[in-house]
Enzyme design. Sequence first.
Site, PDB file in Angstrom:
ATOM      1  N   GLU A 106      30.562  33.428  43.712  1.00  0.00           N
ATOM      2  CA  GLU A 106      31.666  34.061  42.984  1.00  0.00           C
ATOM      3  C   GLU A 106      32.885  33.151  42.985  1.00  0.00           C
ATOM      4  OE1 GLU A 106      34.336  38.107  43.548  1.00  0.00           O
ATOM      5  OE2 GLU A 106      32.182  38.200  43.983  1.00  0.00           O
ATOM      6  N   ASP A 108      36.958  33.522  41.973  1.00  0.00           N
ATOM      7  CA  ASP A 108      37.902  34.617  41.732  1.00  0.00           C
ATOM      8  C   ASP A 108      39.302  34.155  41.390  1.00  0.00           C
ATOM      9  OD1 ASP A 108      35.988  36.499  42.455  1.00  0.00           O
ATOM     10  OD2 ASP A 108      36.645  36.581  44.539  1.00  0.00           O
ATOM     11  N   GLU A 110      42.474  36.671  41.488  1.00  0.00           N
ATOM     12  CA  GLU A 110      42.913  38.032  41.786  1.00  0.00           C
ATOM     13  C   GLU A 110      44.442  38.047  41.788  1.00  0.00           C
ATOM     14  OE1 GLU A 110      39.555  40.083  44.541  1.00  0.00           O
ATOM     15  OE2 GLU A 110      40.735  38.507  45.515  1.00  0.00           O
ATOM     16  N   GLN A 123      45.734  35.169  43.986  1.00  0.00           N
ATOM     17  CA  GLN A 123      44.809  34.764  45.038  1.00  0.00           C
ATOM     18  C   GLN A 123      43.553  34.207  44.399  1.00  0.00           C
ATOM     19  OE1 GLN A 123      43.998  36.946  48.886  1.00  0.00           O
ATOM     20  NE2 GLN A 123      42.157  37.565  47.784  1.00  0.00           N
ATOM     21  N   ASN A 133      35.885  34.314  52.334  1.00  0.00           N
ATOM     22  CA  ASN A 133      36.914  33.874  53.285  1.00  0.00           C
ATOM     23  C   ASN A 133      37.422  32.473  52.989  1.00  0.00           C
ATOM     24  OD1 ASN A 133      36.636  36.318  54.757  1.00  0.00           O
ATOM     25  ND2 ASN A 133      34.898  35.457  55.873  1.00  0.00           N
ATOM     26  N   ARG A 134      37.569  32.157  51.688  1.00  0.00           N
ATOM     27  CA  ARG A 134      38.101  30.856  51.277  1.00  0.00           C
ATOM     28  C   ARG A 134      39.350  31.059  50.412  1.00  0.00           C
ATOM     29  NH1 ARG A 134      32.463  30.492  51.044  1.00  0.00           N
ATOM     30  NH2 ARG A 134      31.573  28.783  52.288  1.00  0.00           N
ATOM     31  N   ASP A 199      45.412  49.237  50.256  1.00  0.00           N
ATOM     32  CA  ASP A 199      45.170  49.065  51.693  1.00  0.00           C
ATOM     33  C   ASP A 199      45.383  47.621  52.142  1.00  0.00           C
ATOM     34  OD1 ASP A 199      42.916  48.357  50.148  1.00  0.00           O
ATOM     35  OD2 ASP A 199      41.557  48.671  51.840  1.00  0.00           O
ATOM     36  N   TRP A 200      45.499  46.674  51.167  1.00  0.00           N
ATOM     37  CA  TRP A 200      45.693  45.279  51.564  1.00  0.00           C
ATOM     38  C   TRP A 200      46.488  44.430  50.557  1.00  0.00           C
ATOM     39  CZ3 TRP A 200      43.925  41.304  48.420  1.00  0.00           C
ATOM     40  CH2 TRP A 200      42.989  41.644  47.424  1.00  0.00           C
ATOM     41  N   ARG A 263      43.315  32.594  62.422  1.00  0.00           N
ATOM     42  CA  ARG A 263      42.212  33.361  61.835  1.00  0.00           C
ATOM     43  C   ARG A 263      40.866  32.816  62.274  1.00  0.00           C
ATOM     44  NH1 ARG A 263      41.249  33.773  55.297  1.00  0.00           N
ATOM     45  NH2 ARG A 263      39.403  35.122  55.313  1.00  0.00           N
TER      46      ARG A 263
END
Length: 275
Positions: A106, A108, A110, A123, A133-134, A199-200, A263
């Site tokens: 995928e 993205d 966003e 993003q 997680n990239r 929520d994020w 992280r």
Amino acid sequence: MNCLSQNRKWNSFTFINIISIIFVVEAVNISGDLNEEFEADWAPDHIVTQGDQISLSLDSSTGCGFESKKKYLFGKASAQLKLVQGDSAGTVTAYYMSSQGPNHDELDFEFLGNVSGEPYIVQTNLYINGSGNREQRHYLWFDPSLDFHTYSLLWNQRSILFVVDDIPIREYVNKERKGIAYPGKQAMGIYGSVWNADDWATQGGRVKTNWSNAPFIVTFRSLEIEAWQFWWDKPVVKETRRKQLKWVRDNFLVYDYCRDVDRFSLQGLPKECHA
């Protein structure tokens, strides 16, 4: 009228086959009605077409999305977007390419909404064999809710480029020879959507969606796909674009997963971050 109408034609959609290994020597433009090229992914009653535009709306009941019926292995996908205006906190608009299944690839874009007067954040992210997680996050050098701007995903066997108004904001280089995963084996469809992610999405979820401002509407137009049947064996990024990448990184980058040592404190930064 929803986006599956048989009577509408989306004349801005162009599908181009590149039939030379290195250079484009012949291109075939195919324009068809929207139902032939795209279909509602969910909530078709929240999708409206008008002329060469398609509008997606989000309210307290649901968001919505569409997808291409065809999938592509390498190429360039572009769309013009005009994002939710005013208080868009909690909303996410997505324009992306994706394959299917748990081990999907995928790419993205966003767009993370914000409270009135605060800038959008774009993003970008990659999933490779189901692993994401990239993320990188950037501010934009314009207000993406005031007018249409062009967002492009350029993907070949050498690298992936995320481009805004013909200015690259991110490059992910193929480093498979160093044992680093790269999305190059799964064909991907083209998707657009808007949904609630309070929520994020806005300030880490601290700011929630204000449903009194609904419906939240985002408009797509001028989708173009250049499907490359063969590897165009040239670097994606030349010197001018490398300077543009540096300009964007120096002035607009606000988060890079390759800098987030906290992280990844247990396993260390991903291998591609220092390869």
